[in-house]
Design a protein around this motif. Sequence first.
Motif, short mmCIF file in Angstrom:
data_model
loop_
_atom_site.label_atom_id
_atom_site.label_comp_id
_atom_site.label_asym_id
_atom_site.label_seq_id
_atom_site.Cartn_x
_atom_site.Cartn_y
_atom_site.Cartn_z
N SER A 54 37.64 -31.50 -48.10
CA SER A 54 37.76 -33.48 -48.71
C SER A 54 38.43 -34.87 -48.13
O SER A 54 38.55 -35.32 -48.26
CB SER A 54 39.19 -32.79 -49.51
OG SER A 54 40.61 -32.66 -48.47
N GLY A 55 38.13 -33.64 -46.58
CA GLY A 55 37.94 -34.98 -45.57
C GLY A 55 36.60 -35.83 -45.29
O GLY A 55 36.22 -36.64 -45.42
N LEU A 56 35.92 -34.74 -45.23
CA LEU A 56 34.37 -35.22 -45.41
C LEU A 56 33.61 -35.92 -46.02
O LEU A 56 33.33 -36.95 -46.19
CB LEU A 56 33.87 -33.55 -44.87
CG LEU A 56 34.21 -33.00 -43.17
CD1 LEU A 56 32.90 -32.36 -42.90
CD2 LEU A 56 34.36 -34.54 -42.44
N PHE A 57 34.46 -35.77 -47.22
CA PHE A 57 33.35 -36.42 -48.73
C PHE A 57 35.08 -37.02 -49.46
O PHE A 57 33.96 -37.43 -50.23
CB PHE A 57 33.46 -35.22 -49.70
CG PHE A 57 32.13 -34.35 -48.48
CD1 PHE A 57 30.72 -34.88 -48.78
CD2 PHE A 57 32.35 -32.74 -47.80
CE1 PHE A 57 29.49 -34.35 -48.17
CE2 PHE A 57 31.40 -32.42 -47.10
CZ PHE A 57 29.62 -33.12 -47.26
N GLY A 58 35.95 -36.72 -49.21
CA GLY A 58 36.80 -37.39 -50.91
C GLY A 58 36.25 -38.80 -49.98
O GLY A 58 37.01 -39.66 -49.01
N TYR A 68 41.82 -24.96 -55.78
CA TYR A 68 42.33 -24.10 -54.81
C TYR A 68 43.96 -23.37 -55.49
O TYR A 68 44.58 -24.17 -55.90
CB TYR A 68 42.77 -24.36 -53.00
CG TYR A 68 43.74 -23.11 -52.59
CD1 TYR A 68 43.13 -21.69 -52.41
CD2 TYR A 68 44.74 -23.69 -52.17
CE1 TYR A 68 43.57 -20.95 -51.75
CE2 TYR A 68 45.31 -22.62 -51.49
CZ TYR A 68 44.77 -21.41 -51.65
OH TYR A 68 45.27 -20.29 -50.64
N GLN A 69 44.23 -21.93 -55.83
CA GLN A 69 44.81 -21.25 -56.40
C GLN A 69 46.19 -21.00 -55.71
O GLN A 69 47.02 -20.77 -56.87
CB GLN A 69 44.58 -21.28 -58.10
CG GLN A 69 43.89 -21.59 -58.59
CD GLN A 69 44.19 -22.48 -59.99
OE1 GLN A 69 44.81 -22.12 -60.66
NE2 GLN A 69 42.92 -23.71 -60.31
N GLY A 70 45.51 -20.92 -54.81
CA GLY A 70 46.15 -19.38 -53.92
C GLY A 70 47.32 -19.95 -53.31
O GLY A 70 48.01 -21.06 -53.20
N GLU A 71 48.44 -19.02 -52.46
CA GLU A 71 49.60 -19.90 -51.30
C GLU A 71 49.19 -21.22 -50.37
O GLU A 71 47.53 -21.02 -49.82
CB GLU A 71 50.11 -18.64 -50.81
CG GLU A 71 50.57 -17.45 -51.40
CD GLU A 71 52.79 -17.90 -52.26
OE1 GLU A 71 52.77 -18.09 -51.05
OE2 GLU A 71 52.05 -17.42 -53.03
N GLY A 72 50.04 -22.06 -50.61
CA GLY A 72 49.66 -22.50 -49.30
C GLY A 72 48.59 -23.98 -49.68
O GLY A 72 48.47 -24.27 -50.65
N ALA A 73 48.33 -24.67 -48.71
CA ALA A 73 47.68 -26.03 -48.74
C ALA A 73 46.40 -25.46 -48.62
O ALA A 73 45.89 -25.14 -47.59
CB ALA A 73 48.29 -27.35 -47.71
N LYS A 74 44.84 -25.60 -49.21
CA LYS A 74 43.71 -25.93 -48.52
C LYS A 74 43.61 -27.35 -48.99
O LYS A 74 43.19 -27.63 -49.84
CB LYS A 74 42.81 -24.66 -49.14
CG LYS A 74 41.61 -24.88 -48.98
CD LYS A 74 41.05 -23.79 -50.21
CE LYS A 74 39.47 -23.61 -49.52
NZ LYS A 74 38.84 -23.14 -50.82
N THR A 75 42.61 -28.18 -48.07
CA THR A 75 41.87 -29.21 -47.81
C THR A 75 40.59 -29.08 -49.10
O THR A 75 39.95 -28.91 -48.38
CB THR A 75 42.32 -29.91 -47.10
OG1 THR A 75 41.25 -29.06 -46.36
CG2 THR A 75 43.61 -30.52 -46.22
#
Length: 462
Positions: free
Chosen positions: A220-224, A314-321
């Motif tokens: 999401s940084g490279l394309f967002g 992303y639906q898991g624990e913590g953050a994923k960009t």
Amino acid sequence: MENALRYADEHQDRFTRELEELLRIPSISTDPEYADDVQQAANWLAAHLRSIGLSGVEVCETDGHPIVYGEDLRAGEEAPTVLVYGHYDVQPPDPLELWDSPPFEPTRRNGEGSEEAIYARGACDDKGQMFMHVKAAESYLAEERDLPVNLKFLVEGEEERGSVHLAPFIEEHRDRLDADVVLISDTGMFAEGVPSITYGLRGLTYVEVTLTGPGRDLHSGLFGGAVENPANALAHLIANLHDEDHRVTVEGFYDDVRPLTDEERRTFRGLPFDEADWREEISLKQAKTEEGYGVLEAVGARPTLDVNGLTSGYQGEGAKTVLPAKASAKISCRLVPDQTPGDIADKLERHFAANVPETMHLEFERLHGGQPALIDTDSPAMQAAADAMEGVYGRRPFFTREGGTIPVVADFQNLLGLDTVLMGFGLESDAIHSPNEHFGLGRFREGVESIIRFHERYAERQ
Ligand code: BES
Ligand code: MN
Ligand code: MN
């Protein structure tokens, strides 16, 4: 009838132990993994119908799960014929961790109202309620040797997935299913000790909408900023499906909605509904209805559009960009007369096609549906049901419209010209489709008694 009532009273304990046998079979119709269990439940029921003395008992194969049929026609040509419908399939039990006892190990304990209840998936919807009809028939056959009416049982295993193979079966077997009225216990009653008969059910159309943007999930940084996000876009589309009055914005959505008559609105207002109790039971801060309608009207007589499931990213624990490649929503509409599932699905599809961002691809899938139904309350069968319930509860039942769907009710109207009497004994607190579904033993007993009384009363009234 008195003998049948006494028999039912004396054998109540065995009746509910037999019900528990059926409740142990995980007949989950929506999950192919359980196909053998669904078949086993059908076989169990057929054997049981034979054991109480019904004839012509058959497990009828369909392209899906089987339909169980059985009859007793010894009341003869003079007597009316009652077609009892029910379903032996159940909803999946998940989330499993929220059950206080395993869903397919029926357990007796005291519920909220201190009433003893059986906890199990299907206890109320619909194994428990359907089985009351079997036990009412048994009570007549064992004690009086004959029934006041001709009785036909049609119990299906696919209601919870939209009764997809039932309409063709009904058409193919119209002669065998010929009757004067259909009797179903698969709805609710107004409150403990407050009987009601349901004269309206909503219909349903269920679709799944998927938006696809890029060909894979992206950083999401490279394309967002340069790639439109399907999750953002779907959220935007969904947010615009209602206006500030909580009305559905899909073009033509309300075109075929039959308005409530003044008399119906009076009837709704006359029901002993306590909104605060209702809110408390579901731990809700505040109700939200379409502008101008009360809770009972909104649920019983107005159409809705609701997201039932929303999936993206992303639906898991913590953050994923991540910038997700796709986003999807399961959306259902509850319908009222004279809306139809096909027409509303068409209108939804047009709405999404017209509003999908240019950067994205839209997939629109139709899952299932059912027609809404409204039933005349003045018929001899409705009045017989009201008399029967009055005999048990000491008060006249209310006539109500409920928000759930039983697709076959409209099929019986349209294919066989048959009216249905919906004599239900469920409470909202029974938690059907939820963890800890249960059915009070008192209501099981009242149900059997009401059905026994119905048969006699209907035979007299017809
Ligand atoms: N028995 C319910 C419907 C119901 C419950 C009607 C309470 C009125 C009061 C039935 O088994 C059910 O759950 N129907 C589904 C529809 C089906 C097409 C999946 C529903 O209403 O979601
Ligand atoms: Mn049901
Ligand atoms: Mn159900």
